[in-house]
Design a protein around this motif. Structure first.
Motif, PDB file in Angstrom:
ATOM      1  N   ASN A  39      19.128  17.111  16.946  1.00  0.00           N
ATOM      2  CA  ASN A  39      20.188  16.349  16.278  1.00  0.00           C
ATOM      3  C   ASN A  39      21.428  16.231  17.178  1.00  0.00           C
ATOM      4  OD1 ASN A  39      21.838  15.011  14.480  1.00  0.00           O
ATOM      5  ND2 ASN A  39      21.175  16.235  12.723  1.00  0.00           N
TER       6      ASN A  39
ATOM      7  N   GLU B 222      23.483  13.804  17.962  1.00  0.00           N
ATOM      8  CA  GLU B 222      24.708  13.185  17.437  1.00  0.00           C
ATOM      9  C   GLU B 222      25.511  14.178  16.608  1.00  0.00           C
ATOM     10  OE1 GLU B 222      24.290   9.370  15.607  1.00  0.00           O
ATOM     11  OE2 GLU B 222      22.828   8.665  17.082  1.00  0.00           O
ATOM     12  N   ARG B 223      24.812  15.049  15.895  1.00  0.00           N
ATOM     13  CA  ARG B 223      25.515  16.078  15.122  1.00  0.00           C
ATOM     14  C   ARG B 223      26.196  17.066  16.052  1.00  0.00           C
ATOM     15  NH1 ARG B 223      23.314  20.928  12.758  1.00  0.00           N
ATOM     16  NH2 ARG B 223      24.589  21.691  11.025  1.00  0.00           N
ATOM     17  N   HIS B 224      25.547  17.416  17.158  1.00  0.00           N
ATOM     18  CA  HIS B 224      26.177  18.296  18.141  1.00  0.00           C
ATOM     19  C   HIS B 224      27.476  17.676  18.664  1.00  0.00           C
ATOM     20  CE1 HIS B 224      23.819  21.897  19.009  1.00  0.00           C
ATOM     21  NE2 HIS B 224      22.715  21.201  18.810  1.00  0.00           N
TER      22      HIS B 224
END
Length: 448
Positions: free
Chosen positions: A176, A178-180
């Motif tokens: 993930n 983009e979450r990082h």
């Protein structure tokens, strides 16, 4: 335990975890090692039948260990020993005292299993805290974890070590991307823990989304889990605007924490010598090599309670020096591991290590730091294909221009490997990115 001090560089003040043993004299380090070695040899002889049998085969007893050089009389341990005694045959404590298990992936059979007592976990966290400190991490940092949490030693090992240092931990886990990136932006993360290949993937995804790495809070990367080539290291530092550091460890001997990169000696890593006794041997003759010579690293765990290891053969090739370091630490430094004895490829009778391919590709303008080696013998002869990825600004529709560029790469590889590989130029992004360890070599040859 008190330690003899030597003069410490002012640059170390306030920037080390354990000033006692980390700046002890060589004589004091050796005294501590010998005391622990003798105790550990007696302990495994008493508690681990597998070791007791090996001692008997060699005609050695624990009381024969009188000097550090006497470690050579003790038996080697290797991965096969862990397989033969799977899962708890090398355990030296009651299973009720084993508070955690870690293991290898076990993709080709039963995994390698290692257990930890509570004291083992405490020592492990201390070793991680030291290597983080050597990389410039302090308790004021916010550490974002991009390793997976599970049987892999990297995630929980680095988590608890940085937590021991007093850092804020963001246990994001793997995947993930983009979450990082959102977390870095929102939480003002300053330290990233990841594989180097995933860090590069984060760079690419961030750039595609307009993430401004130069303006981000990120400043240090603690990377491991796979080799990080010099070219990849420079690429991450350039694109992410951070200091990219390596550390060393392996599942069989605790996990990460054996050694860590020092900011004053970027090509070497300080070994935690009060917990690990190192040897460098000739991998063919098993004889010890003089300091500074490249050979196979062998490690003895001096403190491990649950799964102690005597003279574990890492198969990693390195060289070690005890020359003083500019940072003031006195622990020996090992050169970055660039090859393993079991990574060697034999192609048409020629011995080749993957790092030779990496070294040949580094510095070629227009290449991204991603490559893949494929071996096959479909034509009856061994064939080596090296797939390399072009940077966007190097890609061209000109057949002639690409032909000259490909030939330049072939010539570089031929000079380094002494064979002529096939080179395939791939478009940007064509080589698969992975969250975990990247797979550099695929051997499709039929084995007779």
């Amino acid at each position: 335990m008190e330690f003899d001090r030597i003069e410490v560089s002012d640059r170390l003040q306030g920037n080390y975890f354990d000033p006692g043993i980390e700046t002890a004299s060589r004589g004091e380090i050796h005294r501590v090692q010998l005391e622990k070695l003798r105790r550990q040899a007696a302990r495994v002889f008493e508690r681990v039948p597998w070791y007791r049998e090996r001692f008997g085969e060699l005609g050695v007893r624990p009381e024969d260990i009188r000097t550090l050089e006497d470690v050579r009389h003790l038996p080697f341990t290797d991965k096969q020993a862990l397989r033969d005694t799977y899962p708890f045959g090398l355990c030296a404590v009651a299973l009720d005292d084993v508070v955690r298990l870690h293991s290898s992936s076990g993709t080709t059979g039963k995994p390698i299993v290692i257990g930890y007592s509570q004291r083992d976990l405490d020592v492990w966290s201390e070793c991680i805290a030291r290597l983080a400190t050597m990389a410039g991490v302090t308790r004021a940092d916010r550490v974002q974890m991009a390793f997976g949490y599970g049987m892999f030693t990297g995630g929980l090992g680095l988590h608890y070590g940085c937590e021991k240092l007093g850092c804020m931990i963001v246990p994001a886990g793997s995947g993930n991307t983009e979450r990082h990136l959102m977390m870095i932006e929102d939480y003002k993360t300053t330290v990233l823990i990841a594989t180097p290949s995933y860090a590069l993937h984060m760079c690419e995804v961030g750039e595609s989304l307009g993430f401004d790495w130069a303006a981000s809070s990120m400043r240090v990367g603690l990377f491991g889990g796979e080799p990080c080539t010099p070219g990849m290291k420079r690429e991450i530092e350039r694109r992410m605007h951070i200091v990219c550091t390596d550390n060393y460890g392996l599942t069989e001997v605790n996990g990460p924490g054996v050694s860590g990169e020092c900011l004053y000696s970027r090509d070497h890593q300080h070994i935690a010598e009060d917990h690990f006794l190192w040897e460098v041997i000739d991998p063919v003759t098993n004889e010890p090599l003089p300091e500074g010579h490249e050979g196979e690293l062998v490690l003895t765990l001096l403190d491990k309670e649950a799964f102690p290891m005597l003279r574990y053969r890492t198969r990693d090739l390195t060289r070690v020096t005890t020359e003083p370091c500019a940072c003031g630490r006195t622990h020996a430094r090992m050169a970055k591991v660039r090859a393993r004895t079991d990574d060697m490829l034999i192609v048409r009778g020629t011995n080749i290590f993957p790092n030779q391919v990496e070294d040949a590709l580094v510095g070629i303008q227009g290449l991204a730091p991603h490559y893949r080696i494929v071996l096959d013998n479909e034509t009856g002869l061994d064939r080596m294909t090296v797939m390399v990825e072009l940077r966007p600004d190097a890609f061209s529709d000109s057949f002639e221009q690409m032909g000259h560029f490909r030939q330049h790469i072939v010539d570089r590889l031929r000079q380094a490997l002494l064979i002529t590989p096939v080179v395939k130029l791939l478009e940007p992004g064509a080589i698969e990115r992975t969250v975990g360890k990247s797979k550099r070599v695929e051997d499709k040859r039929e084995k007779s």
